[in-house]
Design a protein around this motif. Structure first.
Motif, PDB file in Angstrom:
ATOM      1  N   PHE A  97      19.224  -8.792  -5.200  1.00  0.00           N
ATOM      2  CA  PHE A  97      19.934  -7.506  -5.253  1.00  0.00           C
ATOM      3  C   PHE A  97      20.430  -7.082  -3.865  1.00  0.00           C
ATOM      4  N   ALA A  98      19.703  -7.483  -2.825  1.00  0.00           N
ATOM      5  CA  ALA A  98      20.160  -7.143  -1.467  1.00  0.00           C
ATOM      6  C   ALA A  98      21.519  -7.787  -1.207  1.00  0.00           C
ATOM      7  N   LYS A  99      21.669  -9.024  -1.671  1.00  0.00           N
ATOM      8  CA  LYS A  99      22.942  -9.740  -1.433  1.00  0.00           C
ATOM      9  C   LYS A  99      24.119  -9.065  -2.118  1.00  0.00           C
ATOM     10  N   GLN A 100      23.835  -8.297  -3.161  1.00  0.00           N
ATOM     11  CA  GLN A 100      24.921  -7.586  -3.849  1.00  0.00           C
ATOM     12  C   GLN A 100      25.228  -6.244  -3.181  1.00  0.00           C
ATOM     13  N   GLY A 101      24.513  -5.946  -2.104  1.00  0.00           N
ATOM     14  CA  GLY A 101      24.838  -4.751  -1.311  1.00  0.00           C
ATOM     15  C   GLY A 101      24.053  -3.502  -1.687  1.00  0.00           C
ATOM     16  N   TYR A 102      23.129  -3.599  -2.632  1.00  0.00           N
ATOM     17  CA  TYR A 102      22.381  -2.402  -3.049  1.00  0.00           C
ATOM     18  C   TYR A 102      21.339  -1.993  -2.015  1.00  0.00           C
ATOM     19  N   LEU A 103      21.061  -0.694  -1.963  1.00  0.00           N
ATOM     20  CA  LEU A 103      19.887  -0.237  -1.227  1.00  0.00           C
ATOM     21  C   LEU A 103      18.665  -0.791  -1.952  1.00  0.00           C
ATOM     22  N   ILE A 104      17.646  -1.154  -1.202  1.00  0.00           N
ATOM     23  CA  ILE A 104      16.443  -1.707  -1.822  1.00  0.00           C
ATOM     24  C   ILE A 104      15.270  -0.767  -1.535  1.00  0.00           C
ATOM     25  N   HIS A 105      14.664  -0.280  -2.623  1.00  0.00           N
ATOM     26  CA  HIS A 105      13.484   0.577  -2.502  1.00  0.00           C
ATOM     27  C   HIS A 105      12.306  -0.161  -3.133  1.00  0.00           C
ATOM     28  N   ILE A 106      11.293  -0.475  -2.341  1.00  0.00           N
ATOM     29  CA  ILE A 106      10.028  -0.915  -2.961  1.00  0.00           C
ATOM     30  C   ILE A 106       9.344   0.392  -3.311  1.00  0.00           C
ATOM     31  N   SER A 107       9.329   0.717  -4.591  1.00  0.00           N
ATOM     32  CA  SER A 107       9.183   2.122  -4.965  1.00  0.00           C
ATOM     33  C   SER A 107       7.786   2.556  -5.412  1.00  0.00           C
ATOM     34  N   GLU A 108       6.922   1.599  -5.781  1.00  0.00           N
ATOM     35  CA  GLU A 108       5.592   2.001  -6.300  1.00  0.00           C
ATOM     36  C   GLU A 108       4.546   0.959  -5.906  1.00  0.00           C
ATOM     37  N   LEU A 109       4.589   0.535  -4.668  1.00  0.00           N
ATOM     38  CA  LEU A 109       3.757  -0.601  -4.258  1.00  0.00           C
ATOM     39  C   LEU A 109       2.254  -0.318  -4.365  1.00  0.00           C
ATOM     40  N   ASP A 110       1.543  -1.235  -4.976  1.00  0.00           N
ATOM     41  CA  ASP A 110       0.078  -1.260  -4.873  1.00  0.00           C
ATOM     42  C   ASP A 110      -0.413  -2.678  -5.137  1.00  0.00           C
ATOM     43  N   VAL A 111      -1.606  -2.982  -4.653  1.00  0.00           N
ATOM     44  CA  VAL A 111      -2.140  -4.343  -4.748  1.00  0.00           C
ATOM     45  C   VAL A 111      -3.594  -4.296  -5.227  1.00  0.00           C
ATOM     46  N   PRO A 112      -3.816  -4.306  -6.548  1.00  0.00           N
ATOM     47  CA  PRO A 112      -5.195  -4.376  -7.045  1.00  0.00           C
ATOM     48  C   PRO A 112      -5.869  -5.655  -6.547  1.00  0.00           C
ATOM     49  N   ASN A 113      -7.190  -5.617  -6.439  1.00  0.00           N
ATOM     50  CA  ASN A 113      -7.902  -6.707  -5.775  1.00  0.00           C
ATOM     51  C   ASN A 113      -8.249  -7.870  -6.687  1.00  0.00           C
ATOM     52  N   TYR A 114      -8.524  -7.584  -7.956  1.00  0.00           N
ATOM     53  CA  TYR A 114      -8.934  -8.672  -8.861  1.00  0.00           C
ATOM     54  C   TYR A 114      -8.179  -8.486 -10.173  1.00  0.00           C
ATOM     55  N   TYR A 151      -5.321   5.986 -14.979  1.00  0.00           N
ATOM     56  CA  TYR A 151      -4.527   5.651 -16.161  1.00  0.00           C
ATOM     57  C   TYR A 151      -4.969   4.319 -16.770  1.00  0.00           C
ATOM     58  N   MET A 152      -5.213   3.314 -15.914  1.00  0.00           N
ATOM     59  CA  MET A 152      -5.610   1.989 -16.412  1.00  0.00           C
ATOM     60  C   MET A 152      -7.125   1.877 -16.588  1.00  0.00           C
ATOM     61  N   LYS A 153      -7.847   2.868 -16.091  1.00  0.00           N
ATOM     62  CA  LYS A 153      -9.310   2.922 -16.206  1.00  0.00           C
ATOM     63  C   LYS A 153      -9.995   1.685 -15.615  1.00  0.00           C
ATOM     64  N   ASP A 154      -9.431   1.162 -14.557  1.00  0.00           N
ATOM     65  CA  ASP A 154     -10.025   0.008 -13.873  1.00  0.00           C
ATOM     66  C   ASP A 154     -10.649   0.568 -12.593  1.00  0.00           C
ATOM     67  N   GLU A 155     -11.838   1.130 -12.743  1.00  0.00           N
ATOM     68  CA  GLU A 155     -12.337   2.092 -11.753  1.00  0.00           C
ATOM     69  C   GLU A 155     -12.862   1.508 -10.452  1.00  0.00           C
ATOM     70  N   LEU A 156     -13.010   0.182 -10.396  1.00  0.00           N
ATOM     71  CA  LEU A 156     -13.539  -0.406  -9.157  1.00  0.00           C
ATOM     72  C   LEU A 156     -12.434  -0.940  -8.245  1.00  0.00           C
ATOM     73  N   GLN A 157     -11.214  -0.908  -8.713  1.00  0.00           N
ATOM     74  CA  GLN A 157     -10.113  -1.423  -7.894  1.00  0.00           C
ATOM     75  C   GLN A 157      -9.909  -0.556  -6.652  1.00  0.00           C
ATOM     76  N   LYS A 158      -9.461  -1.216  -5.589  1.00  0.00           N
ATOM     77  CA  LYS A 158      -9.125  -0.511  -4.342  1.00  0.00           C
ATOM     78  C   LYS A 158      -7.716  -0.933  -3.945  1.00  0.00           C
ATOM     79  N   PRO A 159      -6.707  -0.416  -4.649  1.00  0.00           N
ATOM     80  CA  PRO A 159      -5.367  -1.018  -4.525  1.00  0.00           C
ATOM     81  C   PRO A 159      -4.517  -0.522  -3.350  1.00  0.00           C
ATOM     82  N   LEU A 160      -4.970   0.504  -2.629  1.00  0.00           N
ATOM     83  CA  LEU A 160      -4.031   1.169  -1.703  1.00  0.00           C
ATOM     84  C   LEU A 160      -4.418   0.997  -0.232  1.00  0.00           C
TER      85      LEU A 160
END
Ligand code: 9MR
Length: 303
Positions: free
Chosen positions: A199-216, A269-278
Motif C-alpha cells: 500500500f505504501a507503493k501506491q502512495g497511501y499514508l500508512i497507519h499501524i493503527s492498533e498494534l499489540d503483541v500477545p506473548n503466547y 474482551y478476549m478474556k486472556d488475562e495473563l497476556q502482557k501485550p503492550l
C-alpha cells in the motif's frame, strides 16, 4: 495513565467512545460526553487525535436492528448520514483524520462483509460515508482500517478491489490502517513488510493503527517467561524498523491498542488475562517491549 500518555505519545486514538453504539445509545439520543472529554484533554496536551471509527459492524446500535427491510433504506441512510456529518463536523479542526470504516471486507474473500449496512444500503455505503465526511469537513483525512493484511493476501486483494471501486467513483482515500494485532511468532517479518509496502507503493499514508503483541498463542502454555518478554521486545523493534521503509511523508504513525498490559482488550474482551501485550506493565512502567520499540523507532527517525 494520563501522565504516561502525556509524556510518551504525540497521537491518540480513542478506543471506544467514538463508535456509533457509544454515540447513539438510543434512537433519540446522542452522547458525545466521553469523547468530548478525551478530545479536549488531547488538545490541551497537544496530542493529535485520530477518529475511530464512523462505521463498524461490531459497533452497531441495537435499536437500529428493527429497521431491517428494504423499505427502511431511506431512513437508515439518513441515520448514517446524520451520524457521520454531525460527528465529523463536531470535531472539525480537532480530529483531522478518521477511520471512515473498519473491517468492511469479509474474511478469506475479496467481497464486502455481510452486514446490516450492506443488506439495507447496498454496496456503495462506504462511498457515501466518505462523501458525507468530506462534506462535513473538506480537509479531513480518510482512512480505511482493517486487520489481517499482514498474514492474508486475500485481504489485500479485497482492499485493492475496494480502492479500485472508489477510484472509479472518483472518491479519494488518503490512508490505510493496519490494525496489526500480531503475535511474537507469526506472521513472518517479510509478510508484514510486503503488506505494508504493497500500500505504501501506491502512495497511501500508512497507519499501524492498533498494534499489540500477545506473548503466547491463545490456547498455548500460559507461563510467562523472560524469554517471551525479550522476543516480544524484538518483535516491537522489528515492526518499527519495517515502518522505517515507508517513505517519511507517508508515515502517519504507529498506535498501540491502549497503554498498559492491564488496559488491553486482550485481557478484557478476549478474556486472556495473563497476556502482557503492550509497552507498559501493570504499574505503567516501561517494559523491555518499550525499549525494543524505541530502538526500532530510532531507525525510522534516521530515515
Ligand atoms: O479494544 C476495543 C474493546 O475495548 C471493545 O470492547 C471492542 C468492541 O467495541 O472493540 C475493541 O477494539 C477493536 C477496534 O475498535 C477495531 N479493531 C479490533 C479491536 C479489538 O477488538
Amino acid at each position: 495513565y494520563a501522565a504516561v500518555v502525556a509524556k510518551e505519545f504525540n497521537s491518540v486514538t480513542i478506543e471506544n467512545h467514538l463508535k456509533m453504539n457509544a454515540i447513539r445509545p438510543c434512537d433519540t439520543c446522542w452522547n458525545y460526553t466521553l469523547a468530548d472529554s478525551v478530545v479536549n484533554w488531547c488538545l490541551r496536551n497537544k496530542k493529535r487525535v485520530h477518529g475511530h471509527t464512523l462505521l463498524w459492524h461490531e459497533s452497531f446500535p441495537k435499536w437500529l436492528k428493527k429497521y431491517n427491510s428494504k423499505q427502511d433504506s431511506a431512513f437508515v441512510e439518513n441515520v448514517l448520514k446524520e451520524h457521520v456529518m454531525k460527528t465529523v463536523k463536531r470535531y472539525k479542526g480537532k480530529i483531522a483524520s478518521w477511520d471512515v470504516a473498519n473491517e468492511v471486507i469479509a474474511d478469506k474473500s475479496t467481497e464486502l462483509r455481510q452486514s446490516f449496512w450492506l443488506t439495507i444500503l447496498g454496496p456503495n455505503f462506504l462511498s457515501r460515508i466518505i462523501q458525507y465526511a468530506k462534506e462535513a469537513d473538506p480537509d479531513v483525512k480518510i482512512f480505511y482500517n482493517d486487520y489481517g493484511q499482514e498474514y492474508d493476501y486475500v485481504k489485500i486483494e479485497g482492499i485493492d478491489k475496494l480502492l479500485a471501486t472508489l477510484k472509479f467513483q472518483n472518491i479519494k482515500i488518503d490512508g490505510i490502517g493496519f490494525q496489526m494485532h500480531t503475535c511474537i511468532q507469526s506472521p513472518s517479518l517479510d509478510s508484514i513488510k510486503n503488506a505494508i509496502m504493497h500500500f505504501a507503493k501506491q502512495g497511501y499514508l500508512i497507519h499501524i493503527s492498533e498494534l499489540d503483541v500477545p506473548n503466547y498463542p491463545k490456547d498455548g502454555n500460559k507461563t510467562m517467561t523472560d524469554s517471551m518478554l525479550r522476543l516480544q521486545s524484538e518483535r516491537y523493534k522489528n515492526i518499527a524498523a519495517i515502518y522505517a521503509l515507508v517513505p517519511q511523508k507517508q508515515r502517519f504513525g504507529i498506535t498501540t491498542w491502549n497503554l498498559s498490559d492491564k488496559d488491553s482488550w486482550i485481557r478484557t474482551y478476549m478474556k486472556d488475562e495473563l497476556q502482557k501485550p503492550l509497552l507498559f506493565d501493570e504499574q505503567y512502567k516501561r517494559k523491555p517491549a518499550y525499549y525494543g520499540f524505541r530502538e526500532g523507532l530510532k531507525i525510522s527517525l534516521k530515515k
